[in-house]
Design an enzyme around this catalytic site. Structure first.
Site, PDB file in Angstrom:
ATOM      1  N   GLY A  16       0.786  -1.234   0.000  1.00  0.00           N
ATOM      2  CA  GLY A  16       0.000   0.000   0.000  1.00  0.00           C
ATOM      3  C   GLY A  16       0.814   1.277   0.000  1.00  0.00           C
TER       4      GLY A  16
ATOM      5  N   LEU B 287       1.087   2.305   9.181  1.00  0.00           N
ATOM      6  CA  LEU B 287       0.567   1.024   9.650  1.00  0.00           C
ATOM      7  C   LEU B 287      -0.935   0.958   9.424  1.00  0.00           C
ATOM      8  CD1 LEU B 287       2.034   0.120  13.168  1.00  0.00           C
ATOM      9  CD2 LEU B 287       2.762  -0.663  10.920  1.00  0.00           C
TER      10      LEU B 287
ATOM     11  N   TYR C 294     -17.069   5.846   7.921  1.00  0.00           N
ATOM     12  CA  TYR C 294     -15.633   6.096   7.994  1.00  0.00           C
ATOM     13  C   TYR C 294     -15.314   7.283   8.907  1.00  0.00           C
ATOM     14  CZ  TYR C 294     -10.748   5.937   6.977  1.00  0.00           C
ATOM     15  OH  TYR C 294      -9.396   5.814   7.143  1.00  0.00           O
TER      16      TYR C 294
END
Ligand code: NAD
Length: 399
Positions: A51, A138, A234
């Site tokens: 990613g 992360l 979200y």
């Protein structure tokens, strides 16, 4: 062994080493086709194997010629089980970096632990002396707290009330309605503990205490905002609370780094198909519509284009004013996604989209393809009927 994708929902348990290597090579080629970045020299990327973190590492190495240490949590192949995609990506990345004389070292383990932080610091001391960029990228469903040993699990849920909206099964292209029940207080707290700023702060404190941060060090973590359609799940949901916490941490860290004249930023990135974003309900349908609209308007970008723009046109332009921070001091590399002309079009399509028309008005097939490409599948350049060796070594981990 002949490797085929084995998947269920948003989980794929196999990965193809040649396909992952091809994906990495393509990203490197993109960076090389762009101008050089007057960027950092010594970079630590936390979450460096897939990613946005992988793309950041590739830009730092092949755009700026930086030395990189990458931290991640991946599995190597064992018996007939393939390695994870992040393992294969890193094997290919390190090999390419070393072939061109770039220093690249990887650390595989739990970045949330004190042990991995100390191991990383030792490596910086031994090889680099100091670091002038720390990328925190992360994405994890779980975190074991380094002091209490408590296990936190993050959830993706709305807050306050249940949320109902359209969603898509990106394998069958079936559009259905999904209802997600609201999170409990404990689930909110746990999600903040996993994806909020606490671990970023611990990393920066540990690096600062060890004296391995260079004068003028920059640290950047990644966030997301997105459109109204996804806000309940979200930005105003559990993960949004964690992102609020991450963004507040940037301010704290800038104070913490005053001694070395350092700066901490959050960059708000575009929605893209990654292992993390495929797992969020509603979001894959939004991304399918978004991609269609952005491609039509010539505005589409992948992780590597986003990270190149972040480095070349925001972080390392040589002028602080070029950061174009928003009113909450965030870098906005999601600016093209959030353009009014893009969002208006997506909102219109959102109201129309259903199973019968999804293939015409969205880029659902590209979403599915991008998903498999994360694991090295669906590249026409690779012959998937050929036997391949699943074992690949990451040079720095094999030393
Ligand atoms: P990703 O799943 O592709 O990458 C996650 C990385 O974290 C991998 O390198 C993985 O090995 C590493 N990792 C996970 N747990 C670990 C652990 N315990 N120890 C060490 N390493 C660990 O994720 P991504 O989508 O690139 O997300 C990175 C960041 O970007 C996240 O903060 C995410 O919220 C943000 N972001 C993502 C999007 C999107 O659409 N994907 C958009 C904007 C911002």
């Amino acid at each position: 062994m002949i490797i085929k994708p084995k998947f269920r929902g948003f989980i794929c348990t196999t990965a193809h080493p040649e396909g992952c290597a091809y994906n990495v090579k393509e990203q490197i080629a993109y960076v090389k086709s762009q101008g050089k970045v007057k960027g950092p020299r010594n970079v630590l990327v936390i979450g460096a194997s897939t990613g946005y973190g992988l793309a950041s590492r590739i830009v730092a190495t092949f755009g700026a010629g930086a030395k990189t240490i990458g931290v991640f949590f991946e599995k190597e192949a064992s018996g007939s089980r393939t390695a994870t995609a992040g393992w294969y990506n890193t094997a290919a990345f390190e090999q390419a970096a070393r072939e061109e004389g770039h220093y690249a070292v990887s650390i595989n383990g739990d970045a949330f632990s004190d042990e991995i932080k100390q191991q990383t610091i030792e490596r910086i001391r031994q090889d680099l002396g100091e670091i002038d960029l720390v990328v925190y990228s992360l994405a994890s469903p779980k975190r074991v707290h380094p002091e209490t040993g408590e296990l936190f699990s993050s959830v993706i849920k709305p807050i306050g009330q249940a949320y109902t909206n359209k969603t898509v099964d990106f394998h069958s292209a079936e559009v259905t309605e999904v209802t997600i029940e609201p999170a409990t207080e404990q689930e909110i707290e746990h999600t903040i503990a996993v994806m909020g700023g606490d671990d970023w702060e611990r990393w920066m404190k540990a690096l600062q205490d060890a004296g391995v941060l260079a004068e003028g060090v920059v640290t950047v973590a990644y966030s997301y905002i997105g459109p109204q359609i996804t806000h309940s799940i979200y930005r105003e949901g559990t993960i949004g609370r964690a992102k609020d916490d991450l963004e507040a941490t940037a301010e704290k860290l800038t104070h913490l780094l005053e001694g070395v004249a350092g700066q901490a930023y959050v960059s708000v990135n575009k929605a893209l198909v990654t292992q993390s974003s495929s797992a969020i309900p509603v979001v894959p349908l939004y991304i399918s519509l978004l991609f269609k609209v952005m491609k039509e308007k010539g505005l589409h970008e992948g992780t590597i284009e986003q990270m190149y723009r972040l480095f070349a046109q925001r972080l390392y332009t040589g002028s602080a004013s070029d950061l174009s921070l928003d009113d909450r001091n965030r870098i906005r590399i999601d600016d093209w996604e959030m353009k009014e002309e893009v969002q208006e079009e997506v909102a219109k399509l959102w109201n129309q989209v259903e199973t019968d028309n999804i293939r015409d008005i969205s880029d659902i097939d590209a979403f599915r393809q991008d998903f498999f490409r994360l694991f090295g599948f669906e590249f026409p350049q690779i012959n998937y009927d050929e036997e391949v060796d699943v074992q690949r070594s990451i040079p720095s981990l094999a030393e």
